[in-house]
Structure formats: C-alpha cells, structure tokens
Design an enzyme around this catalytic site. Structure first.
Site, PDB file in Angstrom:
ATOM      1  N   ARG A 215      -7.200  11.024   2.019  1.00  0.00           N
ATOM      2  CA  ARG A 215      -5.801  11.488   2.002  1.00  0.00           C
ATOM      3  C   ARG A 215      -5.802  13.000   1.839  1.00  0.00           C
ATOM      4  NH1 ARG A 215      -2.496   6.510   0.468  1.00  0.00           N
ATOM      5  NH2 ARG A 215      -3.821   5.013   1.556  1.00  0.00           N
ATOM      6  N   GLU A 217      -3.816  15.088   0.805  1.00  0.00           N
ATOM      7  CA  GLU A 217      -2.672  15.496  -0.005  1.00  0.00           C
ATOM      8  C   GLU A 217      -3.069  16.688  -0.859  1.00  0.00           C
ATOM      9  OE1 GLU A 217      -2.610  11.808  -1.947  1.00  0.00           O
ATOM     10  OE2 GLU A 217      -1.428  10.794  -0.411  1.00  0.00           O
ATOM     11  N   ARG A 223      -4.564  11.415 -11.220  1.00  0.00           N
ATOM     12  CA  ARG A 223      -4.721  10.101 -10.600  1.00  0.00           C
ATOM     13  C   ARG A 223      -4.801  10.130  -9.081  1.00  0.00           C
ATOM     14  NH1 ARG A 223       1.019   8.287 -10.247  1.00  0.00           N
ATOM     15  NH2 ARG A 223       2.121  10.131 -10.913  1.00  0.00           N
ATOM     16  N   HIS A 224      -4.882  11.328  -8.501  1.00  0.00           N
ATOM     17  CA  HIS A 224      -5.044  11.433  -7.045  1.00  0.00           C
ATOM     18  C   HIS A 224      -6.328  12.162  -6.713  1.00  0.00           C
ATOM     19  CE1 HIS A 224      -0.607  10.976  -7.147  1.00  0.00           C
ATOM     20  NE2 HIS A 224      -0.834  10.298  -6.046  1.00  0.00           N
ATOM     21  N   GLU A 357       0.484   3.338 -10.694  1.00  0.00           N
ATOM     22  CA  GLU A 357       0.364   2.313  -9.641  1.00  0.00           C
ATOM     23  C   GLU A 357      -1.107   2.032  -9.357  1.00  0.00           C
ATOM     24  OE1 GLU A 357       2.188   3.390  -5.735  1.00  0.00           O
ATOM     25  OE2 GLU A 357       0.296   2.575  -4.963  1.00  0.00           O
ATOM     26  N   SER A 360      -0.726  -1.463  -3.645  1.00  0.00           N
ATOM     27  CA  SER A 360       0.505  -1.856  -2.980  1.00  0.00           C
ATOM     28  C   SER A 360       0.168  -2.798  -1.839  1.00  0.00           C
ATOM     29  CB  SER A 360       1.331  -0.664  -2.518  1.00  0.00           C
ATOM     30  OG  SER A 360       0.547   0.226  -1.816  1.00  0.00           O
ATOM     31  N   ARG A 408      -8.620   3.774  -9.861  1.00  0.00           N
ATOM     32  CA  ARG A 408      -7.468   3.607 -10.753  1.00  0.00           C
ATOM     33  C   ARG A 408      -7.610   2.334 -11.589  1.00  0.00           C
ATOM     34  NH1 ARG A 408      -1.950   5.513  -7.798  1.00  0.00           N
ATOM     35  NH2 ARG A 408      -2.654   7.578  -7.152  1.00  0.00           N
TER      36      ARG A 408
HETATM   37  P1  AMO Z   1      -1.304   2.918  -0.739  1.00  0.00           P
HETATM   38  O1  AMO Z   1      -1.140   4.163   0.040  1.00  0.00           O
HETATM   39  O2  AMO Z   1      -0.307   2.632  -1.818  1.00  0.00           O
HETATM   40  O3  AMO Z   1      -1.249   1.643   0.233  1.00  0.00           O
HETATM   41  O4  AMO Z   1      -2.764   2.880  -1.347  1.00  0.00           O
HETATM   42  C1  AMO Z   1      -3.230   1.732  -2.022  1.00  0.00           C
HETATM   43  C2  AMO Z   1      -3.861   2.119  -3.356  1.00  0.00           C
HETATM   44  O5  AMO Z   1      -4.955   3.030  -3.132  1.00  0.00           O
HETATM   45  C3  AMO Z   1      -5.027   3.953  -4.199  1.00  0.00           C
HETATM   46  N1  AMO Z   1      -4.838   5.314  -3.701  1.00  0.00           N
HETATM   47  C4  AMO Z   1      -5.389   6.421  -4.247  1.00  0.00           C
HETATM   48  N2  AMO Z   1      -6.206   6.577  -5.293  1.00  0.00           N
HETATM   49  C5  AMO Z   1      -6.579   7.842  -5.598  1.00  0.00           C
HETATM   50  N3  AMO Z   1      -6.197   8.920  -4.939  1.00  0.00           N
HETATM   51  C6  AMO Z   1      -5.358   8.833  -3.868  1.00  0.00           C
HETATM   52  N4  AMO Z   1      -4.986   9.915  -3.196  1.00  0.00           N
HETATM   53  C7  AMO Z   1      -4.923   7.520  -3.481  1.00  0.00           C
HETATM   54  N5  AMO Z   1      -4.121   7.037  -2.504  1.00  0.00           N
HETATM   55  C8  AMO Z   1      -4.087   5.702  -2.657  1.00  0.00           C
HETATM   56  C9  AMO Z   1      -3.917   3.595  -5.181  1.00  0.00           C
HETATM   57  C10 AMO Z   1      -2.930   2.860  -4.290  1.00  0.00           C
HETATM   58  O6  AMO Z   1      -2.124   1.971  -5.026  1.00  0.00           O
HETATM   59  N6  AMO Z   1      -2.074   0.334   3.486  1.00  0.00           N
HETATM   60  C11 AMO Z   1      -1.543   0.240   2.140  1.00  0.00           C
HETATM   61  C12 AMO Z   1      -2.061  -0.971   1.412  1.00  0.00           C
HETATM   62  C13 AMO Z   1      -1.556  -2.290   1.955  1.00  0.00           C
HETATM   63  O7  AMO Z   1      -0.335  -2.406   2.134  1.00  0.00           O
HETATM   64  O8  AMO Z   1      -2.385  -3.186   2.165  1.00  0.00           O
HETATM   65  C14 AMO Z   1      -1.922   1.510   1.397  1.00  0.00           C
HETATM   66  O9  AMO Z   1      -2.815   2.245   1.760  1.00  0.00           O
HETATM   67  O10 AMO Z   1      -4.431   2.767  -6.194  1.00  0.00           O
END
Ligand code: AMO
Length: 434
Positions: A215, A217, A223-224, A357, A360, A408
């Site tokens: 990502r 971002e 937590r990211h 979170e 999802s 997480r």
């Molecule tokens: P989402 O974008 O919510 O859903 O990502 C799912 C889970 O992945 C983890 N996560 C991260 N952990 C750390 N740093 C980040 N930048 C980061 N981004 C995501 C989180 C998050 O809850 N395609 C959907 C999933 C689905 O619907 O099956 C998805 O990617 O714990």
C-alpha cells in the site's frame, strides 16, 4: 553435523550429571574473581555456565572470561541441579569454543537492560531480534501462522499464491506502487482480492492465501506499513455470516494455540494470554453511530467513515473483539454486495479489536452487470478490469471472503505498541533498509 545436543530451555534439573552441548550467544559475563558466570542465550532461553578457576585450569578460565558479549559460543559440559540458577540448573563446562567473536562496542544491548529508540533498534535489526522479547513475538507469529494454516487445511481449504506484480488496482484507490515491468505499466498488488474472486469462477471453491500486500499510503502511524502480510480467504456457496464465523474461529483458535504452545515466549513477554470468547459481538454501522452519539456525543452522518476517535471510543465501550456489519454501500469497495431490499447498505464487515481494525470482508457481488455498475458507480473504468470481469461472464458462484492483517493480529494479541514490533524488517515512508 548438528553442533548442539539441547537448547537451554530443554534442560532441567532432571538431567543432573548428563553431558550436554549448547550453542548460542554470550549474553552476559558476571565475573566474581575465582568464579565467573557466562550466561549463554539461545532461542529457547538462557543457561548459566559456571566457570570455576580451580576446575577449568588457569588458561581456560582466563580465555573463557575474556569472551566478548554476543560472541557465538559452543559449550560442552555437565548439567548440575542448582536451585539458585535460572531454570534450576547450571552447566559445568569441560570445553568452551568461540565459534565467532563479536566486535565491540555492540550497536545495542541485547540483554534489554538498556532501553533503546525504535529507529536504532530497526537500524540494527539483526541484533535487536536477539533480544528475547523481540524474538518471542516472531516465534509467536510463526505459531499463529501454523494455527491458521492447520485450521484452513482441516476445513478443506486450498492454499494458493496469486501474483504480486499486477496491472490494476484492486481497492480502487491511488495507493499503488508503480514498478518498471519491461515496456508495460505495472504495480505491486494491494490485495489478492481480484484473483481470489477469479478462483471462485475457476471452481476452486475454497482458497486461502498468506502473502504480502503493498500500500503506497503516506501514513505515519503505529498500525500502518507500506508492506504487510495479509491472510485472505474466499469461499463459494457461503454468505458473509458464514465467513464471519470462520474468521472468529480462526482468530480465537490462534490465541488458543499460542496459549498452549508458546508458554516460554509468553513468559518472556510477561503476558497472561486470554483466549477471546466466541461468538464475537456483532454491531451494525448504524448502531455504532448511535452508540457514539449517545455515549460520547460524537455526531456523525450516515455515510461517514468511522474516524480513529470513534473507533477508539467503540473499542473502549465494547472492550473485546467485535464485528462491525452492514456498512453504507458508498464506503465499501465495488465488490461488496448491497442488500437487495435496501441497496444503500451492504454486506461488508470489519473485524475490530478494541485497539484497531484487524480484518475486513464481505459477501461479494457475483452478477456481471451489477459488478460493472458498481465499478462505474465508484468512478472507475470497467475497461481496466476486463481480465477480472471476464470471470463473471461464464458462471460465477455466489461467494464471500475476508482479509486479515497478520501483524495487526499479532500486535494486538501481544499488546505491542507499534506494528513495527510485529514485522521483522518493516517498510514505511522513511525506511527501505535493512
Ligand atoms: P483491507 O484493505 O481492509 O481489505 O485490508 C485487510 C486487512 O489488512 C491489513 N492491512 C494493513 N496492515 C498494515 N498496514 C497497512 N497499510 C494495511 N492495509 C491493510 C488490516 C486490514 O484489516 N480486499 C480486502 C479484504 C477482503 O475483502 O477480502 C482488503 O484488502 O489488518
């Protein structure tokens, strides 16, 4: 040729009198004159090696005492029950070899007596991971993976790998890392989402994948990260409620497995791990808004994403894992199925820990035309999704799934302050090495 007969943690007073060979790092040297204690550390604990001048002879005693901290050593010796020593035994050595000497000074203190900034720790991560509490978290992470994998296999789920070099965004955003791929434009994948869904059309029926997601971002939070490990599942012929049950069982099962199999690591971390009770609470997005307004005076409009403050408030109020369900269709990605009788609400859910979170997921749109409309409705161009949309033209079973962030999960389980403590070599806005 294995250089050790035992790990320190496998020895106890019952082996009194037995000869053993230990290998590891010279954790500490306590020198009391005619007697010295070399503490040897391996991944299962610490062993006290008692150096007695009279028993070792002058030369061997002298060279053993001068071993620099963190050197790699091999100790052959006899176990002696000793109530005062850690774990109730000491080793009386007959041979000590330095297999590789450590330079001085050390970049940080692996005995954890001297505190150290996170950046310094991450710069010298190989040495930081020698710290027992840091290592313990990664040993537990491996146990979590073992538990999840065996849970999936036992449920008849097929393990798959999908590409990480891709041509399109999955989550629709702009948070993609472009890479140079010959003459084409390519990206690092944000999620296996599109591929795991295509595998439902391929008739694989139940798949899981454990792999990296990327990502781009700009976040600088605890937590990211820009690279994370995601645990993904996708099942055909089930609905959102079914995969929520799978998710809570998988998470509670991982806690149980760690509580039973990682006693030493939990002891090092000073944790009394409580296995979360099933089923987790389910609250709808609307109920969450009402709760926030009623209890904390946080006024939000239907359709607003929950901000960190509201999430924190909900976490504190609920105090345990919970599911947030029935989100506004406008917030959740195009692949989330809206309810037939009230299309403004969708069958997407988040699994929340009181702190953040964790996952999802959703019941997915499986009808081709509806999916095209949803993609357009999000302001995206269906042409960019042709390879994905094709899988919906020739028979796509109804399906649902989720993605769970490994770090997480571990971070919240072990009450770690920062996600970087749950990732061996974290990647964030500022860090690309080591
Ligand atoms: P989402 O974008 O919510 O859903 O990502 C799912 C889970 O992945 C983890 N996560 C991260 N952990 C750390 N740093 C980040 N930048 C980061 N981004 C995501 C989180 C998050 O809850 N395609 C959907 C999933 C689905 O619907 O099956 C998805 O990617 O714990």
């Amino acid at each position: 040729m294995i250089l050790r007969t035992h790990y320190s943690g496998d020895i106890d007073a019952e082996l009194d009198g037995k000869e053993v060979i230990l290998t590891g790092f010279a954790h500490e040297m306590r020198d009391l004159g005619g007697i010295a204690f070399l503490v040897l550390r391996d991944r299962k604990g610490l062993a006290q090696v008692t150096l007695v001048k009279k028993l070792l002879g002058k030369e061997m005693f002298k060279s053993a005492r001068s071993i620099s901290r963190e050197s790699v050593v091999m100790v052959r010796g006899n176990v002696k029950a000793e109530a005062k020593a850690p774990r109730g035994y000491e080793i009386l050595p007959t041979e000590i070899q330095v297999l590789n000497a450590a330079q001085v000074p050390l970049p940080l203190d692996p005995t954890e007596k001297v505190e150290c900034e996170l950046d310094t720790r991450l710069d010298a991560r190989f040495m930081d991971i020698r710290r027992p509490s840091v290592l313990a978290a990664f040993e537990i992470e491996s146990a979590v993976l073992q538990s999840l994998r065996s849970y999936f296999y036992q449920k008849g789920v097929t393990e798959v790998f999908t590409p990480k070099i891709v041509a399109a965004a999955t989550e629709g955003g702009t948070d993609l890392f472009p890479i140079s791929y010959f003459e084409k434009e390519a990206f690092l994948n944000q999620s296996p989402q599109l591929y795991k869904q295509m595998l439902m059309s391929a008739g694989m029926d139940r798949v899981f994948e454990i792999g990296p997601i990327f990502r781009a971002e700009e976040h600088d939070t605890r937590r990211h990260l820009n690279e994370a490990i995601s645990i993904d599942i996708e099942f055909s012929f089930v609905d959102d409620k079914d995969v929520m049950e799978i998710l809570e069982e998988a998470v509670a099962g991982a806690y149980r497995y760690v509580a039973e199999n990682c006693r030493y690591q939990l002891e090092v971390l000073g944790l009394d791990l409580q296995v979360p009770k099933l089923p987790f609470k389910r609250i709808t997005y609307s109920e969450a808004l009402e709760l926030a307004a009623e209890k904390a005076g946080v006024k939000m409009q239907w359709g607003d994403d929950l901000d960190t403050e509201t999430e924190r408030f909900l976490g504190e109020t609920i105090g345990e894992h919970y599911f947030l369900t029935d989100w506004p269709s406008s917030i959740k990605p195009y692949y989330t199925l809206p309810y037939e009788d009230r299309p403004e609400v969708c069958r997407g859910f988040d699994l929340m820990h009181p702190r953040m979170e964790l996952a999802s997921g959703a019941q997915r749109v499986h009808d081709y035309s509806q999916l095209v409309e949803r993609i357009k409705g999000k302001g995206l161009d269906p042409d960019g999704f042709e390879f994905y949309l094709n899988a919906f033209r020739y028979g796509m079973p109804p399906h649902a799934g989720w993605g769970l962030g490994l770090s997480r999960l571990v971070m919240t389980m072990l009450k770690l302050e920062n996600i970087r403590d749950a990732v061996l070599f974290p990647r964030d806005r500022r860090r690309l090495v080591p």
